[in-house]
Design a protein around this motif. Structure first.
Motif, PDB file in Angstrom:
ATOM      1  N   GLU A   1      78.649 -51.746   4.991  1.00 24.87           N
ATOM      2  CA  GLU A   1      78.637 -53.197   5.162  1.00 24.87           C
ATOM      3  C   GLU A   1      80.007 -53.722   5.554  1.00 24.87           C
ATOM      4  OE1 GLU A   1      77.023 -55.116   1.743  1.00 24.87           O
ATOM      5  OE2 GLU A   1      75.124 -54.012   1.817  1.00 24.87           O
ATOM      6  N   ILE A   2      81.072 -53.154   4.985  1.00 27.20           N
ATOM      7  CA  ILE A   2      82.427 -53.590   5.325  1.00 27.20           C
ATOM      8  C   ILE A   2      82.719 -53.297   6.793  1.00 27.20           C
ATOM      9  CG2 ILE A   2      84.886 -53.124   4.915  1.00 27.20           C
ATOM     10  CD1 ILE A   2      84.032 -52.554   1.957  1.00 27.20           C
ATOM     11  N   GLU A   3      82.338 -52.120   7.250  1.00 28.66           N
ATOM     12  CA  GLU A   3      82.577 -51.767   8.648  1.00 28.66           C
ATOM     13  C   GLU A   3      81.796 -52.684   9.583  1.00 28.66           C
ATOM     14  OE1 GLU A   3      81.604 -47.652   8.848  1.00 28.66           O
ATOM     15  OE2 GLU A   3      83.529 -46.990   8.028  1.00 28.66           O
ATOM     16  N   ARG A   4      80.556 -52.989   9.235  1.00 27.08           N
ATOM     17  CA  ARG A   4      79.776 -53.906  10.073  1.00 27.08           C
ATOM     18  C   ARG A   4      80.393 -55.302  10.087  1.00 27.08           C
ATOM     19  NH1 ARG A   4      75.147 -51.063   7.949  1.00 27.08           N
ATOM     20  NH2 ARG A   4      74.897 -52.612   6.298  1.00 27.08           N
ATOM     21  N   TYR A   5      80.833 -55.775   8.928  1.00 24.86           N
ATOM     22  CA  TYR A   5      81.419 -57.109   8.826  1.00 24.86           C
ATOM     23  C   TYR A   5      82.683 -57.210   9.681  1.00 24.86           C
ATOM     24  CZ  TYR A   5      82.885 -61.466   6.525  1.00 24.86           C
ATOM     25  OH  TYR A   5      83.248 -62.756   6.262  1.00 24.86           O
ATOM     26  N   GLU A   6      83.519 -56.182   9.593  1.00 27.04           N
ATOM     27  CA  GLU A   6      84.748 -56.201  10.390  1.00 27.04           C
ATOM     28  C   GLU A   6      84.452 -56.138  11.875  1.00 27.04           C
ATOM     29  OE1 GLU A   6      87.354 -53.105   8.950  1.00 27.04           O
ATOM     30  OE2 GLU A   6      88.411 -54.575   7.717  1.00 27.04           O
ATOM     31  N   SER A   7      83.441 -55.363  12.252  1.00 23.13           N
ATOM     32  CA  SER A   7      83.071 -55.271  13.666  1.00 23.13           C
ATOM     33  C   SER A   7      82.633 -56.631  14.199  1.00 23.13           C
ATOM     34  CB  SER A   7      81.950 -54.249  13.855  1.00 23.13           C
ATOM     35  OG  SER A   7      82.384 -52.957  13.501  1.00 23.13           O
ATOM     36  N   LYS A   8      81.896 -57.376  13.377  1.00 19.68           N
ATOM     37  CA  LYS A   8      81.449 -58.701  13.811  1.00 19.68           C
ATOM     38  C   LYS A   8      82.630 -59.664  13.939  1.00 19.68           C
ATOM     39  CE  LYS A   8      76.913 -58.095  11.662  1.00 19.68           C
ATOM     40  NZ  LYS A   8      76.022 -58.494  10.541  1.00 19.68           N
ATOM     41  N   LEU A   9      83.561 -59.588  13.003  1.00 18.09           N
ATOM     42  CA  LEU A   9      84.739 -60.451  13.098  1.00 18.09           C
ATOM     43  C   LEU A   9      85.560 -60.108  14.336  1.00 18.09           C
ATOM     44  CD1 LEU A   9      86.080 -60.754   9.446  1.00 18.09           C
ATOM     45  CD2 LEU A   9      85.109 -62.559  10.845  1.00 18.09           C
ATOM     46  N   LEU A  10      85.724 -58.821  14.608  1.00 15.10           N
ATOM     47  CA  LEU A  10      86.469 -58.406  15.794  1.00 15.10           C
ATOM     48  C   LEU A  10      85.789 -58.890  17.059  1.00 15.10           C
ATOM     49  CD1 LEU A  10      87.547 -54.778  14.852  1.00 15.10           C
ATOM     50  CD2 LEU A  10      89.060 -56.689  15.359  1.00 15.10           C
ATOM     51  N   ALA A  11      84.455 -58.826  17.079  1.00 11.04           N
ATOM     52  CA  ALA A  11      83.727 -59.297  18.252  1.00 11.04           C
ATOM     53  C   ALA A  11      83.983 -60.776  18.494  1.00 11.04           C
ATOM     54  CB  ALA A  11      82.233 -59.037  18.078  1.00 11.04           C
ATOM     55  N   MET A  12      84.052 -61.549  17.425  1.00 13.37           N
ATOM     56  CA  MET A  12      84.333 -62.978  17.560  1.00 13.37           C
ATOM     57  C   MET A  12      85.763 -63.215  18.037  1.00 13.37           C
ATOM     58  SD  MET A  12      82.442 -64.677  14.286  1.00 13.37           S
ATOM     59  CE  MET A  12      82.794 -66.312  14.911  1.00 13.37           C
ATOM     60  N   LEU A  13      86.698 -62.451  17.505  1.00 11.12           N
ATOM     61  CA  LEU A  13      88.095 -62.620  17.896  1.00 11.12           C
ATOM     62  C   LEU A  13      88.347 -62.207  19.335  1.00 11.12           C
ATOM     63  CD1 LEU A  13      89.774 -61.250  14.662  1.00 11.12           C
ATOM     64  CD2 LEU A  13      89.759 -63.616  15.413  1.00 11.12           C
ATOM     65  N   GLN A  14      87.575 -61.239  19.819  1.00  5.99           N
ATOM     66  CA  GLN A  14      87.754 -60.753  21.177  1.00  5.99           C
ATOM     67  C   GLN A  14      86.937 -61.523  22.195  1.00  5.99           C
ATOM     68  OE1 GLN A  14      86.703 -56.680  20.451  1.00  5.99           O
ATOM     69  NE2 GLN A  14      88.816 -56.046  20.100  1.00  5.99           N
ATOM     70  N   GLN A  15      86.211 -62.551  21.737  1.00  8.77           N
ATOM     71  CA  GLN A  15      85.412 -63.373  22.630  1.00  8.77           C
ATOM     72  C   GLN A  15      86.333 -64.054  23.639  1.00  8.77           C
ATOM     73  OE1 GLN A  15      82.023 -63.520  22.131  1.00  8.77           O
ATOM     74  NE2 GLN A  15      81.801 -64.559  24.093  1.00  8.77           N
ATOM     75  N   PRO A  16      86.141 -63.856  24.939  1.00 10.88           N
ATOM     76  CA  PRO A  16      87.019 -64.496  25.925  1.00 10.88           C
ATOM     77  C   PRO A  16      87.002 -66.012  25.802  1.00 10.88           C
ATOM     78  CG  PRO A  16      85.612 -62.834  26.946  1.00 10.88           C
ATOM     79  CD  PRO A  16      85.102 -63.028  25.553  1.00 10.88           C
ATOM     80  N   LYS A  17      88.123 -66.613  26.200  1.00 13.03           N
ATOM     81  CA  LYS A  17      88.259 -68.054  26.078  1.00 13.03           C
ATOM     82  C   LYS A  17      87.233 -68.794  26.911  1.00 13.03           C
ATOM     83  CE  LYS A  17      91.683 -71.749  26.619  1.00 13.03           C
ATOM     84  NZ  LYS A  17      93.073 -72.045  27.008  1.00 13.03           N
ATOM     85  N   ASN A  18      86.917 -68.234  28.103  1.00 12.91           N
ATOM     86  CA  ASN A  18      85.981 -68.898  29.005  1.00 12.91           C
ATOM     87  C   ASN A  18      84.586 -68.309  28.915  1.00 12.91           C
ATOM     88  OD1 ASN A  18      86.615 -66.462  30.058  1.00 12.91           O
ATOM     89  ND2 ASN A  18      87.046 -67.165  32.154  1.00 12.91           N
ATOM     90  N   ALA A  19      84.251 -67.743  27.744  1.00 10.45           N
ATOM     91  CA  ALA A  19      82.922 -67.145  27.582  1.00 10.45           C
ATOM     92  C   ALA A  19      81.845 -68.216  27.709  1.00 10.45           C
ATOM     93  CB  ALA A  19      82.823 -66.464  26.227  1.00 10.45           C
ATOM     94  N   SER A  20      80.713 -67.817  28.237  1.00  7.85           N
ATOM     95  CA  SER A  20      79.608 -68.765  28.424  1.00  7.85           C
ATOM     96  C   SER A  20      79.045 -69.180  27.079  1.00  7.85           C
ATOM     97  CB  SER A  20      78.508 -68.106  29.257  1.00  7.85           C
ATOM     98  OG  SER A  20      77.949 -67.018  28.546  1.00  7.85           O
ATOM     99  N   PRO A  21      78.495 -70.384  26.960  1.00  5.81           N
ATOM    100  CA  PRO A  21      77.894 -70.814  25.695  1.00  5.81           C
ATOM    101  C   PRO A  21      76.807 -69.872  25.211  1.00  5.81           C
ATOM    102  CG  PRO A  21      78.163 -72.670  27.205  1.00  5.81           C
ATOM    103  CD  PRO A  21      78.477 -71.445  27.977  1.00  5.81           C
ATOM    104  N   ALA A  22      76.069 -69.264  26.158  1.00  5.90           N
ATOM    105  CA  ALA A  22      74.997 -68.355  25.753  1.00  5.90           C
ATOM    106  C   ALA A  22      75.554 -67.117  25.068  1.00  5.90           C
ATOM    107  CB  ALA A  22      74.167 -67.945  26.975  1.00  5.90           C
ATOM    108  N   ALA A  23      76.675 -66.590  25.612  1.00  8.17           N
ATOM    109  CA  ALA A  23      77.282 -65.404  25.007  1.00  8.17           C
ATOM    110  C   ALA A  23      77.851 -65.720  23.640  1.00  8.17           C
ATOM    111  CB  ALA A  23      78.383 -64.860  25.920  1.00  8.17           C
ATOM    112  N   THR A  24      78.467 -66.911  23.521  1.00  8.14           N
ATOM    113  CA  THR A  24      79.022 -67.307  22.237  1.00  8.14           C
ATOM    114  C   THR A  24      77.925 -67.467  21.199  1.00  8.14           C
ATOM    115  OG1 THR A  24      80.818 -68.448  23.372  1.00  8.14           O
ATOM    116  CG2 THR A  24      80.420 -69.033  21.063  1.00  8.14           C
ATOM    117  N   ALA A  25      76.819 -68.045  21.635  1.00  8.14           N
ATOM    118  CA  ALA A  25      75.695 -68.239  20.721  1.00  8.14           C
ATOM    119  C   ALA A  25      75.107 -66.910  20.278  1.00  8.14           C
ATOM    120  CB  ALA A  25      74.618 -69.106  21.385  1.00  8.14           C
ATOM    121  N   THR A  26      75.068 -65.946  21.213  1.00  4.22           N
ATOM    122  CA  THR A  26      74.524 -64.626  20.867  1.00  4.22           C
ATOM    123  C   THR A  26      75.399 -63.939  19.827  1.00  4.22           C
ATOM    124  OG1 THR A  26      73.595 -64.381  23.075  1.00  4.22           O
ATOM    125  CG2 THR A  26      73.892 -62.363  21.778  1.00  4.22           C
TER     126      THR A  26
END
Length: 519
Positions: A54-79
């Motif tokens: 669970e810790i590894e999954r949680y960190e992976s999700k946080l990293l995915a959010m942090l690595q989200q590009p600044k100009n990411a589409s709203p659909a990608a952000t929502a996903t």
């Protein structure tokens, strides 16, 4: 959060039910017979394994959010937001660590507690769980399968912990975290002492996992040591000779030192299996000559090749070497306590690898780190104690036997306690000549540090001087009349040698008073 992390989080917040659940999970097993043909048990190792996932999954999700590009589409952000249980706003880079650091520390403490229980103890608890099932009776083959499955899960958890403790690349991704504002951020290894969580921001090293926290890393090493000791002396030998020593050039220095430290600490526990001390004594030569003494020698000369010193600046490298030296001194002190290893014996062992442990100790006196000099004073004070023993204990005789590598009958026929006492006192006298000379050379430095207000370094240097001079005087008093030698390299063998000659004005009043009172 997922179930295991949610329970740990509520326990951290003081929830009595969650705390009781963790307590029961550490001490009992539950039998699941929902499918009669496939019974299962659930206990501590299942919970720890699930929590690590669970810790590894949680960190992976946080990293995915942090690595989200600044100009990411709203659909990608929502996903991305829909796939995580974290808030939809982008957290700061440190959130990867800060969100779970206390969860992981509590989980590691729980794992340390159950690792101290031998595998036979786990088997007995599983057997009790099976026998208490009133409406279900396992066949002998099913019971054995449950025993084996639980032992296999314990080994899997230990393997995962070893991977994180011995390979720091598990704590880094291959590229820096880029937050939504386009600023690259990295988190360095948890051995830094720059903030409360032991994490330092540097220009290199990549983003760090919560597992890099320095408390977690040290507890992981304690878990591995506790598991080896609780399993029995043969497991200690296997762990040291098949894992630690052959990989000593590849495992980070701090991890090696921590493992040696915790092996000794666990071996001294009253509940350690019979034969543990003898096994540690057998390992004294490889552990001291291949792990502790080389690490001390490199760190004392600022040559330690430590992964956690990745920033590359001279100041950080020096601080890292000081940290390693302090850890190694503390580990060697504990190892000597656990195995009754003496300074003359250490000098003999270190000579085999063309190092002089006394020279290393003398180099450590020049450290500007109060932690190093404090650890040095602790080690010197303990090393000097053996000189005042009236006789050689059985444990100390056994350690000497393992060092010279002869069987017990041949050893007893060749050496008596009195002979060993005479030999070690003679060797200690030679060692003291080196130490007294080194103490005398600290006079100018002592005054400089005192004038700078560095009370901690001065206090610990005075401890070193007091221990060395008291031992020198004790050895001279044991010699026959007319054969006593004067203190070498300085004219005062009293507390801190030459400092006594310069008189009280050269030492701050409270230090001088304490030194004279204790002498």
């Amino acid at each position: 959060m997922e179930p295991a992390l949610d329970v740990i989080g509520r326990a951290l917040n003081g929830d009595e039910g969650a705390r009781a659940f963790l307590e029961r999970t550490s001490s009992i097993y539950v039998l699941d017979v929902t499918d009669n043909s496939n019974p299962k048990t659930y206990g501590c190792w299942n919970f720890i394994h699930q929590a690590l996932n669970e810790i590894e999954r949680y960190e992976s999700k946080l990293l995915a959010m942090l690595q989200q590009p600044k100009n990411a589409s709203p659909a990608a952000t929502a996903t991305t937001a829909a796939a995580t249980t974290t808030p939809t706003t982008t957290p700061p880079p440190d959130a990867v660590r800060d969100a779970l650091v206390h969860h992981v520390r509590l989980l590691a403490s729980m794992a340390l507690r159950v690792a101290r229980r031998p595998p036979q103890g786990d088997r007995a608890i599983v057997a009790t769980c099976i026998s208490n099932a009133s409406d279900y009776h396992c066949s002998p083959s099913q019971s054995q399968w449950l025993f084996d499955l639980n032992l296999e899960l314990r080994e899997i958890v230990m393997g995962r912990i070893a991977a994180m403790a011995f390979d720091f690349s598990f704590h880094r991704s291959q590229s820096g975290i880029t937050s939504s504002n386009g600023v690259s951020s990295t988190i360095n290894h948890g051995s830094s002492n720059n903030n409360n969580n032991g994490v330092n921001n540097t220009k290199s090293g990549g983003p760090q996992s919560v597992f890099a926290d320095h408390v977690v890393m040290d507890t992981f090493n304690a878990i591995l040591a506790a598991n080896a000791v609780s399993t029995g002396p043969s497991a200690v030998r296997h762990f040291a000779t098949e894992w630690i020593i052959p990989s000593s050039r590849n495992i980070p220095v701090s991890a090696l030192i921590s493992i040696a430290h915790h092996l000794a600490l666990e071996g001294m526990r009253p509940a350690s299996p019979a034969g543990t001390m003898d096994m540690l004594q057998q390992l004294s030569i490889p552990i001291s000559s291949m792990v502790l003494v080389p690490a001390m020698a490199d760190a004392a000369t600022d040559n330690s090749n430590e992964d956690e010193m990745s920033s590359g600046s001279g100041r950080d490298s020096h601080a890292g070497n000081s940290r390693i030296l302090a850890k190694a001194l503390a580990a060697l002190n504990v190892w000597c306590t656990a195995t009754t290893l003496t300074l003359p014996q250490l000098k003999h062992i270190s000579s085999k690898i063309h190092l002089d442990i006394v020279d290393v100790l003398n180099d450590a006196m020049y450290s500007d780190s109060s932690k190093v000099v404090d650890a040095l004073a602790d080690f010197i004070e303990h090393a000097m104690e053996s000189t005042f023993e009236e006789t050689v204990s059985d444990d100390r005789m056994n350690q000497v036997r393992h060092i010279i590598n002869v069987n017990e009958s041949a050893f007893r026929a060749s050496f008596s306690r009195d002979q060993l006492m005479v030999i070690e006192q003679k060797e200690m006298a030679a060692i003291l000549e080196q130490l007294v000379s080194a103490v005398g050379l600290q006079r100018i430095r002592f005054l400089e540090r005192q004038n700078q207000g560095d009370v901690e370094v001065c206090r610990n240097l005075a401890r070193v001087g007091k221990a060395v001079s008291a031992t020198w005087i004790g050895l001279q008093q044991k010699k026959p009349s007319g054969r006593r030698a004067s203190a070498p390299a300085c004219t005062g063998a009293g507390s801190f040698g030459v400092l006594v000659e310069s008189g009280p004005p050269s030492i701050s009043p409270h230090l001088w008073h304490d030194l004279e009172r204790d002498s």
